[in-house]
Scaffold this active site. Structure first.
Site, mmCIF file in Angstrom:
data_model
loop_
_atom_site.group_PDB
_atom_site.id
_atom_site.type_symbol
_atom_site.label_atom_id
_atom_site.label_comp_id
_atom_site.label_asym_id
_atom_site.label_seq_id
_atom_site.Cartn_x
_atom_site.Cartn_y
_atom_site.Cartn_z
ATOM 1 N N GLN A 80 -3.669 -76.764 -13.726
ATOM 2 C CA GLN A 80 -4.569 -76.151 -14.714
ATOM 3 C C GLN A 80 -3.952 -74.892 -15.319
ATOM 4 O O GLN A 80 -4.658 -73.940 -15.662
ATOM 5 C CB GLN A 80 -5.929 -75.843 -14.079
ATOM 6 N N SER A 81 -2.642 -74.880 -15.455
ATOM 7 C CA SER A 81 -1.942 -73.698 -15.964
ATOM 8 C C SER A 81 -2.303 -73.373 -17.415
ATOM 9 O O SER A 81 -2.143 -74.212 -18.309
ATOM 10 C CB SER A 81 -0.432 -73.946 -15.867
#
Ligand SMILES: *Cc1c(COP(=O)(O)O)cnc(C)c1O
Length: 335
Positions: A80-81
């Site tokens: 989920q960067s």
């Protein structure tokens, strides 16, 4: 000195962010808490595929890649960067291919991961400790194929990237002067440290004298024990000073970092994050994200609960922009 160092203007920069980002009042939140006056610096509104703090770094990183004639960028982060999402968008704008090395095993395309794919990035999976070696392998394979890859470290946190937050502090100081505001304390989320490096060096040179407290999001006590993490942040900050040809040098003592809000680790949403997200959403209509900003803002609110402020102080939360990850945490957020 409130002018940026002269050398700053000569550095390659690609305009990607809508600047300056606004400073908003959080009057209802302040009232609800009986706290100091509260402000928020809206770097969630930098505007690149929604926004976030990596956009300021990417203005310098992508410009550097273009000046080196790169034809693709490689970077890494968590599934989920926000950094990977913004890099994918910046690469699309610059006409560069984008390869992302995400830590872990393949996951359903939701939140930032969905956006990475929509933005045209190629996703590679590797165990978290092997992300850097995987990036090197990819770069070597591309070079062997006559491509010209440009590797951006995790979080964009080298001295070129940190230039973005060095400049952000000058932007901030100018805004405060223009608006006749004073800020006594800044809180924000720190992880790979480039934001912290840039802000603290920028404060030194722009003459901001308030306290700048970084809330650690993911340094385990082992990694942090201050030496390793802060030594690296300090090295990045001093690298910015070198790039700009200014004399200032920082030491690890110049960085105020709080490791007290790690909860159950990186990316694990707990009570602090959940309650903070709901509280600011319901008092201010403001969204903070599950991994970084809810933890850091929650830490700031906890300091207020502990009455760690003086009457008539003003505190500012520097929003670094991660609400695109909210949907990926729907389950943890609705318990
Ligand atoms: C990357 C990130 C941070 C941390 O910034 P660093 O420069 O890596 O320390 C904070 N907040 C959000 C939302 C981020 O994506």
């Amino acid at each position: 000195m409130t002018q940026l160092p002269r050398a700053f203007e000569t550095l390659p920069r690609l305009s990607l962010a809508k600047l300056p980002t606004p400073i908003d009042e959080l009057a209802k939140l302040s009232q609800a808490l009986g706290g100091p006056r509260l402000l928020v610096k809206r770097d969630d509104l930098t505007g690149l595929a929604t926004g976030g703090n990596k956009t300021r770094k990417l203005e310098f990183l992508i410009a550097d890649a273009l000046s080196k004639n790169a034809d693709c960028v490689i970077t890494a982060g968590g599934p989920q960067s926000n950094h990977c999402r913004q890099t994918a968008a910046a690469a699309a704008i610059a006409g560069l291919d984008c390869h992302l090395v995400l830590g872990g095993s393949p996951q359903p395309p939701i939140g930032n991961l969905l956006l990475d794919q929509l933005l045209g990035a190629t996703v590679h999976w590797a165990p978290r400790p092997h992300r850097n070696s995987r990036m090197s392998e990819l770069a070597a394979a591309m070079e062997a194929d006559n491509r010209r890859p440009y590797v951006i470290p995790v979080g964009g946190s080298n001295s070129v990237g940190a230039l973005g937050y060095f400049a952000a502090m000058f932007e901030f100081v100018a805004q405060l002067a223009e608006q006749g505001r004073r800020v006594d304390r800044i809180f924000f989320a720190t992880s790979s440290g480039g934001t912290q490096a840039g802000l603290v060096l920028g404060a030194r040179l722009a003459g901001f004298t308030g306290r700048i407290t970084a809330i650690s999001i993911d340094q385990t006590p082992d990694e942090s024990s201050d030496e390793k993490f802060l030594a690296e942040v300090c090295r990045v900050a001093n690298g910015v000073a070198e790039l700009l040809g200014v004399d200032a040098r920082l030491t690890v003592d110049d960085f105020d970092t709080n490791y007290g809000y790690l909860g159950d680790g990186y990316g694990v949403v707990g009570e602090l994050e959940r309650e903070t997200i709901k509280l600011v959403a319901r008092t201010e209509g403001l969204l903070v994200g599950p991994v970084y900003t809810a933890r850091a803002l929650g830490a700031m609110l906890d300091q207020i609960h502990r009455a760690a402020f003086a009457a008539n102080e003003t505190w500012l939360f520097w929003h670094t922009g991660d609400e695109t990850a909210l949907h990926a945490y729907a389950e943890a957020l609705t318990v």
